[in-house]
Design a protein around this motif. Structure first.
Motif, mmCIF file in Angstrom:
data_model
loop_
_atom_site.group_PDB
_atom_site.id
_atom_site.type_symbol
_atom_site.label_atom_id
_atom_site.label_comp_id
_atom_site.label_asym_id
_atom_site.label_seq_id
_atom_site.Cartn_x
_atom_site.Cartn_y
_atom_site.Cartn_z
ATOM 1 N N SER A 26 0.851 -1.189 0.000
ATOM 2 C CA SER A 26 0.000 0.000 0.000
ATOM 3 C C SER A 26 0.882 1.233 0.000
ATOM 4 C CB SER A 26 -0.899 -0.009 1.241
ATOM 5 O OG SER A 26 -1.623 1.203 1.352
ATOM 6 N N ASP A 27 0.317 2.322 -0.467
ATOM 7 C CA ASP A 27 1.045 3.590 -0.407
ATOM 8 C C ASP A 27 0.626 4.399 0.803
ATOM 9 O OD1 ASP A 27 -1.501 4.338 -1.161
ATOM 10 O OD2 ASP A 27 -0.816 5.926 -2.516
ATOM 11 N N LYS A 28 -0.044 3.754 1.762
ATOM 12 C CA LYS A 28 -0.496 4.428 2.986
ATOM 13 C C LYS A 28 0.118 3.730 4.193
ATOM 14 C CE LYS A 28 -4.846 6.211 1.125
ATOM 15 N NZ LYS A 28 -4.454 5.975 -0.277
ATOM 16 N N PHE A 29 0.605 4.539 5.142
ATOM 17 C CA PHE A 29 1.258 4.010 6.337
ATOM 18 C C PHE A 29 0.738 4.749 7.561
ATOM 19 C CE2 PHE A 29 4.187 3.790 2.776
ATOM 20 C CZ PHE A 29 4.552 2.451 2.780
ATOM 21 N N LEU A 30 0.608 4.003 8.644
ATOM 22 C CA LEU A 30 0.232 4.580 9.934
ATOM 23 C C LEU A 30 1.280 4.139 10.946
ATOM 24 C CD1 LEU A 30 -3.345 4.499 11.499
ATOM 25 C CD2 LEU A 30 -1.286 4.417 12.859
ATOM 26 N N LEU A 31 1.988 5.086 11.538
ATOM 27 C CA LEU A 31 3.082 4.780 12.455
ATOM 28 C C LEU A 31 2.860 5.481 13.788
ATOM 29 C CD1 LEU A 31 6.039 5.455 9.994
ATOM 30 C CD2 LEU A 31 4.834 3.306 10.322
ATOM 31 N N GLU A 32 3.055 4.749 14.874
ATOM 32 C CA GLU A 32 3.091 5.355 16.208
ATOM 33 C C GLU A 32 4.504 5.152 16.723
ATOM 34 O OE1 GLU A 32 -0.044 3.291 18.239
ATOM 35 O OE2 GLU A 32 -1.477 4.889 17.851
ATOM 36 N N ARG A 33 5.190 6.255 17.015
ATOM 37 C CA ARG A 33 6.616 6.152 17.297
ATOM 38 C C ARG A 33 6.977 6.958 18.539
ATOM 39 N NH1 ARG A 33 9.996 6.219 11.828
ATOM 40 N NH2 ARG A 33 10.912 4.451 12.908
ATOM 41 N N ALA A 34 8.164 6.660 19.077
ATOM 42 C CA ALA A 34 8.695 7.420 20.203
ATOM 43 C C ALA A 34 9.896 8.207 19.709
ATOM 44 C CB ALA A 34 9.110 6.489 21.339
ATOM 45 N N HIS A 35 9.886 9.515 19.922
ATOM 46 C CA HIS A 35 10.981 10.350 19.453
ATOM 47 C C HIS A 35 11.891 10.696 20.619
ATOM 48 C CE1 HIS A 35 13.209 13.456 17.285
ATOM 49 N NE2 HIS A 35 13.115 14.146 18.388
ATOM 50 N N SER A 36 13.127 10.244 20.549
ATOM 51 C CA SER A 36 14.131 10.675 21.514
ATOM 52 C C SER A 36 15.363 11.201 20.797
ATOM 53 C CB SER A 36 14.524 9.515 22.442
ATOM 54 O OG SER A 36 14.980 8.414 21.686
ATOM 55 N N GLN A 37 15.459 10.926 19.519
ATOM 56 C CA GLN A 37 16.521 11.468 18.687
ATOM 57 C C GLN A 37 16.016 11.498 17.246
ATOM 58 O OE1 GLN A 37 19.929 8.829 18.338
ATOM 59 N NE2 GLN A 37 18.719 7.167 19.187
ATOM 60 N N ARG A 38 16.840 12.051 16.369
ATOM 61 C CA ARG A 38 16.425 12.248 14.993
ATOM 62 C C ARG A 38 16.030 10.936 14.324
ATOM 63 N NH1 ARG A 38 20.135 15.306 10.475
ATOM 64 N NH2 ARG A 38 18.440 16.103 9.192
ATOM 65 N N GLN A 39 14.975 10.966 13.536
ATOM 66 C CA GLN A 39 14.471 9.787 12.851
ATOM 67 C C GLN A 39 14.290 10.085 11.369
ATOM 68 O OE1 GLN A 39 10.951 8.123 14.755
ATOM 69 N NE2 GLN A 39 11.371 9.359 16.549
ATOM 70 N N ASN A 40 14.316 9.017 10.576
ATOM 71 C CA ASN A 40 13.965 9.207 9.173
ATOM 72 C C ASN A 40 13.241 7.981 8.663
ATOM 73 O OD1 ASN A 40 15.673 7.307 7.515
ATOM 74 N ND2 ASN A 40 17.288 8.307 8.687
ATOM 75 N N ILE A 41 12.429 8.189 7.650
ATOM 76 C CA ILE A 41 11.720 7.119 6.966
ATOM 77 C C ILE A 41 11.954 7.332 5.477
ATOM 78 C CG2 ILE A 41 9.477 6.069 6.516
ATOM 79 C CD1 ILE A 41 8.568 7.315 9.205
ATOM 80 N N GLN A 42 12.444 6.299 4.803
ATOM 81 C CA GLN A 42 12.770 6.428 3.389
ATOM 82 C C GLN A 42 11.627 5.864 2.541
ATOM 83 O OE1 GLN A 42 15.004 4.638 5.489
ATOM 84 N NE2 GLN A 42 16.078 6.511 6.029
ATOM 85 N N LEU A 43 11.294 6.578 1.480
ATOM 86 C CA LEU A 43 10.180 6.197 0.610
ATOM 87 C C LEU A 43 10.573 6.393 -0.843
ATOM 88 C CD1 LEU A 43 7.308 8.049 2.487
ATOM 89 C CD2 LEU A 43 7.778 5.609 2.606
ATOM 90 N N ILE A 44 9.815 5.746 -1.714
ATOM 91 C CA ILE A 44 9.961 5.980 -3.143
ATOM 92 C C ILE A 44 8.577 6.272 -3.714
ATOM 93 C CG2 ILE A 44 12.040 4.608 -3.475
ATOM 94 C CD1 ILE A 44 10.300 2.284 -4.260
ATOM 95 N N SER A 45 8.537 7.011 -4.809
ATOM 96 C CA SER A 45 7.274 7.411 -5.407
ATOM 97 C C SER A 45 7.300 7.103 -6.901
ATOM 98 C CB SER A 45 7.028 8.904 -5.191
ATOM 99 O OG SER A 45 5.926 9.346 -5.949
ATOM 100 N N ASP A 46 6.136 6.805 -7.438
ATOM 101 C CA ASP A 46 6.048 6.586 -8.883
ATOM 102 C C ASP A 46 5.837 7.892 -9.636
ATOM 103 O OD1 ASP A 46 3.445 7.235 -8.276
ATOM 104 O OD2 ASP A 46 2.609 5.276 -8.784
ATOM 105 N N GLY A 47 5.764 8.994 -8.906
ATOM 106 C CA GLY A 47 5.595 10.290 -9.543
ATOM 107 C C GLY A 47 4.190 10.586 -9.993
ATOM 108 N N GLN A 48 3.228 9.703 -9.635
ATOM 109 C CA GLN A 48 1.858 9.871 -10.097
ATOM 110 C C GLN A 48 0.939 10.486 -9.048
ATOM 111 O OE1 GLN A 48 1.025 9.064 -13.348
ATOM 112 N NE2 GLN A 48 3.247 8.794 -13.478
#
Length: 866
Positions: free
Chosen positions: A475-497
């Motif tokens: 799916s192109d939809k994500f639901l995340l519950e996270r704990a932030h204590s330092q910098r985070q990143n999430i990597q994604l790719i797109s089809d440009g559409q």
């Protein structure tokens, strides 16, 4: 004159009373709750005439002591599309098994605040926790949430299966805290009375000569404009603290109906009589001198036609309609709801933001115009009577939110296995539901958020669809519950559409400004460079202007980045950073993402049985995914037989735990730590490939190999497998040791001493931090039970620091390996080249410094897989 310095009066009055008689959509005889001059304010029954245009009503109850609490649909369901998920195929949601608390202020009587227990549409669903009297307003609000059956062609409860707990709004924060564990949501359709309100004058005897002939009600100017959106009033800070302490509790507040309120002639003499509290006035001082008396502060009755008594402007005229929300709508952690009509147009009465400190309110809008409603008639019969106000748009959102919680739980029976870094609760965070409503809302008004519609009209169907799709593996939809204590990143790719849309929300620490200021941004990476996209921001000093997206948002605990046109060959990195008030505090937050996908990872398992010479490797194709967690990474692989294995690695890619899923439970592997084999670790190579070596209890060596593959066929490269702090170094692995601690211990000093090769000082610091981890600083030594229960996270951090900065010469794991091979006659560790290592010198059991006292630590090293 202009009445100066009106004292703020602590009056809680119905949000449904905000529209004056000039607003035809409000029936004042049904929706207005008034304040009695004598009984509520403590004024004189016999006003003192100072002139033909001015009467003194008395000092009344001092504002600081005044504590009066007064109260402020399938039509709504159709507008926000709840009718398409509630008791409708295929979802058939009803809220069955959930409990909602309805807090209400009193109307037309000191104790008239309760939801009717006898109404045929609510019978058997309502519980009172104190004695009260049923009120029309409370019953109408509860009916919009939970009424059963069909009230009319258009009216029915949003969540007909829920039960209702009914509470008085007096001391709402105290009762809300007590109820927090037993309810899923609370509704608050009331607010502080500010600006123009109505007073009940029926108790006046009219015995004063030439006293004005007044109708039953007349306008009163209460408080000051400074009260609108003021976080420091109405116990808002206490409410936010409760919502932060109970992060699963959803609390919904109405925005208020004050924007259309103004001075109006309600008296029979048509002289425009109104009441205001006056603290100082030279004009009134002159009037009192006629009686030989000094000026008295208090409540005065004025004629607006008196040249010296010009009334204040209308509530919506002071700031051009903006900043007209009630104080409790300044909550950061609740969901604040404004009102539109059935055609999605803004109503004339709905309160607008911003808050006094510039935050975006309302959060969303719902239908609050001429809705069918229940009345709490004594016989409990059903009566349909149209009502308008944010009092009625708020409960439509409350009921919808409950259905979304139900849908969430139907999808994720074990949210912890699907969502990232969640607690064990099977309910979503309230911030998740808030972000969901905002993310899927229909944008109305200016593009992006604005101070009129907030983030837009909620779309229950769109929100439910988002959850459904976020639960699917592809799916192109994500639901995340996270704990932030330092910098985070999430990597994604797109089809440009598709556009890329990211929404983040969190329950902040109490305070009128944002305390834990998380920052959301998205970086677009292409072969030609990168570009950073920022979240929407509004300018509270120019509230009518469009939102911009050219800087970090420092005002709100909801942030959203929207990239309308994505690029086919670009990679997108979602970055979450920010300032946390407490270095030992992890700020949980919710992220909703759509319009892109995560990189797919495939690989192969190759296993060889080492005790069977000549046995060929066994190959199995697997699918696998690597996902960031609070501690590092979670590597999930599914074999051809659909058996699921999970390995959790720290940020240095060393194994923390591993096991096989069996009927929903994680069965841990019995991994053997053997010095003949390297530690189980995930290795990422420069060409984008990875492999994992594993020495298992079956005496087999398994190597998991694979390559990162993008779903859009982009060139393979290392992407999506790096730790949060590595993103700015173009995804190259970092050799830094993450200074993580489960006990809040600061390892920076130990790191710095080891970097400087100050071994003795580092040895002493190691003793200090280990004692701190075990809470044994005052005793100065570790007991056997302290060692056996020593934090694996902290033991790993200490060992990695020693191993790294000694180039593998020193460390607890090094000591263990040498101990297993050779031990000198006097307990000193040697190898063939002489003295090899004796650091760190761990403070032994009962304070002894003997080497044998370290043996329990070695056992703990094996248990923790250090």
């Amino acid at each position: 004159m202009k009445i100066p310095n009106f004292l703020a009066l602590l009056l809680l009055i119905s949000l449904s009373t905000g529209c004056n008689l000039n607003q035809p959509e409000i029936d004042p005889t049904k929706t207005n709750a008034t304040i009695d001059l004598v009984e509520d304010l403590g004024l004189n029954e016999q006003p003192i005439k100072l002139s033909d245009n001015v009467y003194y009503f008395g000092a009344g109850i001092p504002p600081e002591d005044l504590n009066i609490v007064k109260p402020t649909s399938s039509v709504a369901a159709k507008t926000i599309k709840t009718d398409r998920i509630g008791q409708a195929s295929p979802l058939n949601l009803s809220g069955q098994g959930f409990v909602v608390g309805v807090w209400e202020a009193s109307e037309d009587g000191k104790n008239k605040w309760a939801v009717s227990k006898e109404h045929e549409r609510l019978k058997g669903k309502v519980t009172w926790f104190q004695e009260g009297v049923s009120s029309d307003h409370a019953t109408a609000v509860a009916g919009i949430i939970a009424a059963t059956g069909n009230i009319s062609e258009f009216s029915t409860g949003m969540a007909q299966g829920v039960e209702i707990q009914s509470y008085s709004a007096q001391n709402d924060f105290k009762t809300l805290e007590k109820a927090a564990n037993s309810i899923v949501a609370s509704n608050h359709s009331y607010g502080l009375g500010i600006g123009w309100q109505l007073l009940d004058v029926t108790s006046l005897s009219g015995g004063v000569v030439n006293f004005p002939t007044l109708r039953d009600e007349l306008p009163v100017f209460i408080g000051s404009y400074d009260w609108f959106g003021n976080y420091e009033l109405a116990g808002v800070e206490k409410i936010d603290k409760i919502l932060q302490n109970y992060p699963y509790l959803i609390s919904v507040f109405s925005a208020g109906n004050d924007r259309s309120d103004s001075m109006s002639n309600l008296d029979r003499d048509q002289k425009g009589w109104y009441v205001a509290y006056v603290e100082k006035s030279k004009y009134l001082e002159e009037l009192w001198k006629r009686y030989g008396l000094g000026f008295k502060e208090g409540y005065y009755l004025f004629s607006k036609y008196d040249p010296q008594s010009i009334p204040p402007p209308g509530d919506g005229e002071y700031f051009g309609g903006y900043r007209t929300i009630v104080p409790n709508a300044a909550t950061k952690n609740g969901i604040v709801v404004g009102a539109v009509n059935g055609e999605k147009n803004m109503t004339s009465f709905s309160g607008w933001g911003p808050t006094k400190t510039g935050q975006t309110k309302p959060d969303v809008v719902g239908n609050g115009y001429r809705l069918p409603r229940l009345l709490s008639a004594s016989g409990g019969y059903l009566e349909v009577n149209k009502g308008s106000g944010t009092s009625y748009s708020a409960p439509s959102v409350t009921g919808t939110a409950v259905l979304l919680v139900e849908h969430f739980q139907n999808l994720w029976e074990d949210p912890e296995s699907i969502l990232k870094d969640t607690t064990n609760s099977k309910r979503p965070f309230s911030a998740t539901i808030k972000a969901l409503l905002i993310h899927t809302a229909e944008d109305l008004g200016n593009e992006g958020p604005d101070y009129q519609f907030g983030w837009g009209l909620i779309d229950a169907k769109g929100a439910a669809d988002f959850l459904t799709k976020a639960n699917k593996p592809k799916s192109d939809k994500f639901l995340l519950e996270r704990a932030h204590s330092q910098r985070q990143n999430i990597q994604l790719i797109s089809d440009g559409q598709k556009p890329l849309k990211v929404t983040m929300a969190w329950t902040d620490k109490p305070g009128q400004n944002i305390v834990n200021d998380l920052d959301l941004r998205v970086r677009e990476v292409t072969a030609n460079g990168s570009e950073t996209y920022y979240p929407w921001s509004l300018n509270p000093n120019k509230p009518d202007r469009n939102a911009t997206a050219n800087r970090p948002n420092k005002l709100d605990n909801v942030e959203q980045v929207l990239i309308k046109k994505t690029k086919k060959d670009a990679k997108y990195v979602i970055l979450v950073d920010g300032d946390i008030d407490d270095s030992e505090y992890s700020q949980y937050h919710s992220l909703l993402i759509e319009g892109a996908q995560k990189p797919a990872i495939v690989g192969m398992i190759r296993c060889a049985y080492v005790y069977r010479q000549g046995k060929e490797n066994k190959d199995k194709i697997i699918s696998a995914s690597i996902k960031p967690t609070a501690e590092g990474y979670s590597f999930t692989m599914i074999e051809e037989n659909e058996e699921e294995h999970i390995m959790n690695f720290d940020k240095n890619l060393y194994l923390l735990s591993g096991g096989t899923k069996n009927e929903g439970d994680l069965m841990p592997w019995n991994l053997i730590a053997n010095s003949a084999y390297p530690p189980v670790a995930l290795e990422i190579k420069s060409n984008g490939s990875f492999h994992i070596n594993m020495w298992a209890s079956t005496r087999s060596v398994c190597k998991i190999v694979g390559t990162v593959q993008f779903v859009n066929g982009a060139k393979n490269e290392i992407f999506g497998l790096t730790s949060p702090e590595q993103i700015d170094s173009r995804f190259k692995p970092s050799n830094e040791v993450s200074l993580v601690s489960a006990k809040g211990v600061d390892y920076r000093k130990l790191r710095d001493l080891l970097k400087a090769k100050k071994w003795k000082e580092a040895n002493r610091e190691t003793n200090r931090v280990m004692l701190k981890v075990a809470s044994r600083e005052s005793e100065g030594s570790l007991r056997l039970e302290d060692v056996e229960n020593f934090s694996c996270t902290d033991l790993g951090t200490i060992d990695k620091l020693w191993v790294k900065y000694s180039n593998g010469k020193y460390g607890i794991s090094v000591q263990k390996q040498i101990y297993q091979s050779k031990i000198g006659t006097k307990g000193t560790m040697y190898n063939n080249e002489g003295l090899y290592s004796h650091l760190p010198a761990i403070r032994g059991i009962d304070g002894l410094w003997t080497f044998r006292a370290r043996i329990p630590i070695f056992s703990r090293v094996s248990t923790c897989r250090v």
